[in-house]
Enzyme design. Structure first.
Site, PDB file in Angstrom:
ATOM      1  N   THR A 126       8.522 -35.360 -68.355  1.00  0.00           N
ATOM      2  CA  THR A 126       7.283 -35.561 -69.108  1.00  0.00           C
ATOM      3  C   THR A 126       7.225 -34.751 -70.397  1.00  0.00           C
ATOM      4  OG1 THR A 126       4.923 -34.993 -69.033  1.00  0.00           O
ATOM      5  CG2 THR A 126       6.313 -33.836 -67.493  1.00  0.00           C
ATOM      6  N   TYR A 150       1.551 -28.011 -63.759  1.00  0.00           N
ATOM      7  CA  TYR A 150       2.200 -29.334 -63.730  1.00  0.00           C
ATOM      8  C   TYR A 150       3.463 -29.320 -64.584  1.00  0.00           C
ATOM      9  CZ  TYR A 150       2.986 -34.257 -65.008  1.00  0.00           C
ATOM     10  OH  TYR A 150       3.564 -35.479 -65.254  1.00  0.00           O
ATOM     11  N   LYS A 154       7.385 -29.673 -63.355  1.00  0.00           N
ATOM     12  CA  LYS A 154       8.201 -30.777 -63.869  1.00  0.00           C
ATOM     13  C   LYS A 154       9.453 -30.253 -64.583  1.00  0.00           C
ATOM     14  CE  LYS A 154       6.276 -34.838 -62.984  1.00  0.00           C
ATOM     15  NZ  LYS A 154       7.020 -36.001 -62.476  1.00  0.00           N
TER      16      LYS A 154
HETATM   17  P1  NDP Z   1       0.405 -41.741 -60.588  1.00  0.00           P
HETATM   18  O1  NDP Z   1      -0.421 -40.527 -60.356  1.00  0.00           O
HETATM   19  O2  NDP Z   1      -0.280 -43.030 -60.875  1.00  0.00           O
HETATM   20  O3  NDP Z   1       1.340 -41.969 -59.309  1.00  0.00           O
HETATM   21  C1  NDP Z   1       1.906 -40.900 -58.597  1.00  0.00           C
HETATM   22  C2  NDP Z   1       2.440 -41.435 -57.285  1.00  0.00           C
HETATM   23  O4  NDP Z   1       3.050 -40.369 -56.530  1.00  0.00           O
HETATM   24  C3  NDP Z   1       1.379 -42.046 -56.360  1.00  0.00           C
HETATM   25  O5  NDP Z   1       1.910 -43.227 -55.799  1.00  0.00           O
HETATM   26  C4  NDP Z   1       1.215 -40.979 -55.283  1.00  0.00           C
HETATM   27  O6  NDP Z   1       0.786 -41.505 -54.057  1.00  0.00           O
HETATM   28  C5  NDP Z   1       2.648 -40.499 -55.176  1.00  0.00           C
HETATM   29  N1  NDP Z   1       2.776 -39.232 -54.454  1.00  0.00           N
HETATM   30  C6  NDP Z   1       2.001 -38.111 -54.607  1.00  0.00           C
HETATM   31  N2  NDP Z   1       2.421 -37.154 -53.756  1.00  0.00           N
HETATM   32  C7  NDP Z   1       3.477 -37.673 -53.066  1.00  0.00           C
HETATM   33  C8  NDP Z   1       4.321 -37.170 -52.069  1.00  0.00           C
HETATM   34  N3  NDP Z   1       4.186 -35.922 -51.604  1.00  0.00           N
HETATM   35  N4  NDP Z   1       5.315 -37.951 -51.576  1.00  0.00           N
HETATM   36  C9  NDP Z   1       5.463 -39.233 -52.048  1.00  0.00           C
HETATM   37  N5  NDP Z   1       4.674 -39.774 -52.988  1.00  0.00           N
HETATM   38  C10 NDP Z   1       3.695 -39.001 -53.501  1.00  0.00           C
HETATM   39  O7  NDP Z   1       1.445 -41.398 -61.753  1.00  0.00           O
HETATM   40  P2  NDP Z   1       2.116 -42.373 -62.843  1.00  0.00           P
HETATM   41  O8  NDP Z   1       2.519 -43.610 -62.193  1.00  0.00           O
HETATM   42  O9  NDP Z   1       1.266 -42.376 -64.054  1.00  0.00           O
HETATM   43  O10 NDP Z   1       3.410 -41.532 -63.247  1.00  0.00           O
HETATM   44  C11 NDP Z   1       4.648 -41.703 -62.569  1.00  0.00           C
HETATM   45  C12 NDP Z   1       5.488 -40.470 -62.751  1.00  0.00           C
HETATM   46  O11 NDP Z   1       5.741 -40.240 -64.137  1.00  0.00           O
HETATM   47  C13 NDP Z   1       4.853 -39.186 -62.242  1.00  0.00           C
HETATM   48  O12 NDP Z   1       5.888 -38.368 -61.736  1.00  0.00           O
HETATM   49  C14 NDP Z   1       4.248 -38.561 -63.473  1.00  0.00           C
HETATM   50  O13 NDP Z   1       4.125 -37.165 -63.345  1.00  0.00           O
HETATM   51  C15 NDP Z   1       5.290 -38.945 -64.513  1.00  0.00           C
HETATM   52  N6  NDP Z   1       4.803 -39.070 -65.858  1.00  0.00           N
HETATM   53  C16 NDP Z   1       3.721 -39.856 -66.131  1.00  0.00           C
HETATM   54  C17 NDP Z   1       3.265 -39.987 -67.409  1.00  0.00           C
HETATM   55  C18 NDP Z   1       2.112 -40.872 -67.733  1.00  0.00           C
HETATM   56  O14 NDP Z   1       1.600 -40.772 -68.854  1.00  0.00           O
HETATM   57  N7  NDP Z   1       1.696 -41.753 -66.840  1.00  0.00           N
HETATM   58  C19 NDP Z   1       3.923 -39.273 -68.535  1.00  0.00           C
HETATM   59  C20 NDP Z   1       5.129 -38.571 -68.143  1.00  0.00           C
HETATM   60  C21 NDP Z   1       5.527 -38.465 -66.852  1.00  0.00           C
HETATM   61  P3  NDP Z   1      -0.739 -41.217 -53.564  1.00  0.00           P
HETATM   62  O15 NDP Z   1      -1.612 -41.942 -54.538  1.00  0.00           O
HETATM   63  O16 NDP Z   1      -0.753 -41.732 -52.185  1.00  0.00           O
HETATM   64  O17 NDP Z   1      -0.912 -39.720 -53.641  1.00  0.00           O
END
Ligand code: NDP
Ligand code: GDP
Length: 327
Positions: A126, A150, A154
């Site tokens: 990120t 966070y 990361k």
């Molecule tokens: P979201 O918050 O929408 O999705 C995160 C996902 O991770 C959810 O499905 C959540 O499930 C799951 N999750 C959380 N804890 C666990 C766990 N212990 N084991 C397995 N699954 C888990 O994030 P995004 O889709 O927006 O982002 C995807 C990735 O990209 C993330 O890693 C984020 O940090 C990274 N990122 C995102 C950016 C953005 O602007 N969107 C920018 C840069 C990086 P549940 O809902 O059940 O907790």
């Protein structure tokens, strides 16, 4: 032969769009998700991908379940998208954030190393790792200075991905993605908080929305464009790290103006600032330089912020009232 992809974080914004993309490419898609007390599949339903994919229950912090899933499905590609992804919450839950965002990544890399060395691995890094930015435009060469638990967690995941690549020769790549949004974005993030409020205000269901720091600047792209970059990284002969961004930065204030204007509203009448929503440490400016991705992956963003805000406002208007989205 059909390739199998394992996606962690399948129920999140990017998980849903990536599943859609890979299904279109005829992958067998397996999504890893923890068992939760309530239904978390709404995004997969909204894109109508759930009937065509498989769900495997597991948690990235639980090494046993990660090993179990990798061993059972023998994936060709693993996309580690699982995270506690909300920066604001990472000060309230720093240990949990480290468990999921940092330890989760090394659990998966261990599973690849021990059980499925030929699998290609993607780590969701990120722009938050740049934090207190050392250059006005951030590229793969810009030093990191994370500003939140966070970002710190990361950064561990980013470096351990590089370390496993260098130590064990894994095909492990890291995408340094700048903020990306969509109608499927979580409501706690500022763009979706704003478009949701615009829709409710337009439909007479609310009058105000409180926000924090309006001066911060972000480089916002469209999530569906960005998951394509993830896939492109894993199709390269060699693993590497890539910045994925639009190269255009906009402050929160101007993003609000755009979103409210899409519904024919004046943002200044409806937005108030609440100091309680300011963060203990802020990332003031993000603006990415994705020229390496353009050159090597042939990737370019296809959607600008105005289009993106329009799409999100329309979706929230539909959700809140099925009203015709007219300004
Ligand atoms: P979201 O918050 O929408 O999705 C995160 C996902 O991770 C959810 O499905 C959540 O499930 C799951 N999750 C959380 N804890 C666990 C766990 N212990 N084991 C397995 N699954 C888990 O994030 P995004 O889709 O927006 O982002 C995807 C990735 O990209 C993330 O890693 C984020 O940090 C990274 N990122 C995102 C950016 C953005 O602007 N969107 C920018 C840069 C990086 P549940 O809902 O059940 O907790
Ligand atoms: P982030 O870049 O991953 O932290 O994405 P966010 O959408 O959560 O926040 C983007 C920027 O918007 C940050 O600089 C926040 O401080 C700022 N911001 C201002 N008001 C708000 C708000 O009410 N909610 C959120 N989430 N962010 C806000």
């Amino acid at each position: 032969m059909t390739k199998t992809a394992l996606i962690t974080g399948i129920t999140g914004q990017d998980g849903a769009y990536l599943a859609q993309l890979l299904l279109r490419k005829d992958y067998r898609v397996v999504g890893l998700t923890p068992r939760r007390g309530s239904d978390t599949m709404w995004r997969l339903r909204e894109l109508d991908v759930l009937p065509r994919m498989e769900i495997a229950y597991g948690d990235v912090t639980d090494m046993g379940s990660v090993f179990g899933v990798v061993s059972e499905y023998q994936p060709d590609e693993i996309y580690n998208l699982a995270a506690q992804s909300f920066v604001g919450a990472s000060w309230d839950q720093p240990v949990h954030t480290a468990d999921v965002n940092a330890i989760g990544a090394v659990n998966l890399l261990e599973a690849v190393r021990k059980l499925r060395r030929e699998a290609r691995f993607y780590q969701a890094s990120t722009s938050e790792m740049f934090g207190k930015v050392a250059a006005p435009r951030q590229s793969e060469a810009t030093p990191f200075h994370p500003r939140s638990p966070y970002g710190v967690a990361k950064l561990y995941a980013h470096w351990i991905t590089i370390n496993y690549r260098e130590s064990f020769g894994l095909h492990a790549s890291s995408g340094i993605l700048f903020n990306h949004e969509s109608p499927l974005r979580g409501i706690e993030f500022v763009t979706r908080k704003v478009t949701d409020a615009v829709a409710r205000i337009k439909l007479g269901q609310a009058d105000k929305v409180s926000l924090g720091n309006l001066d911060a600047q972000r480089d916002w792209g469209y999530a569906a464009d960005y998951v394509d970059a993830m896939w492109r990284m894993l199709q390269q002969p060699s693993p590497d790290d890539y910045v994925i961004a639009t190269g255009v930065t906009t402050c929160i204030r101007d993003m609000c103006r755009m979103a409210f204007a899409h519904a024919g509203l004046d943002w200044e009448r409806h937005v108030s600032v609440d100091k309680a929503l300011f963060r203990p440490a802020e990332v003031d400016l993000l603006c990415g330089d994705a020229s390496k991705a353009a050159e090597r992956l042939g990737w370019r963003p296809a959607t600008d912020l105005s289009q993106l805000m329009g799409m999100m406002v329309e979706a929230d208007l539909r959700r809140h009232g099925e009203a015709p989205a007219r300004a």
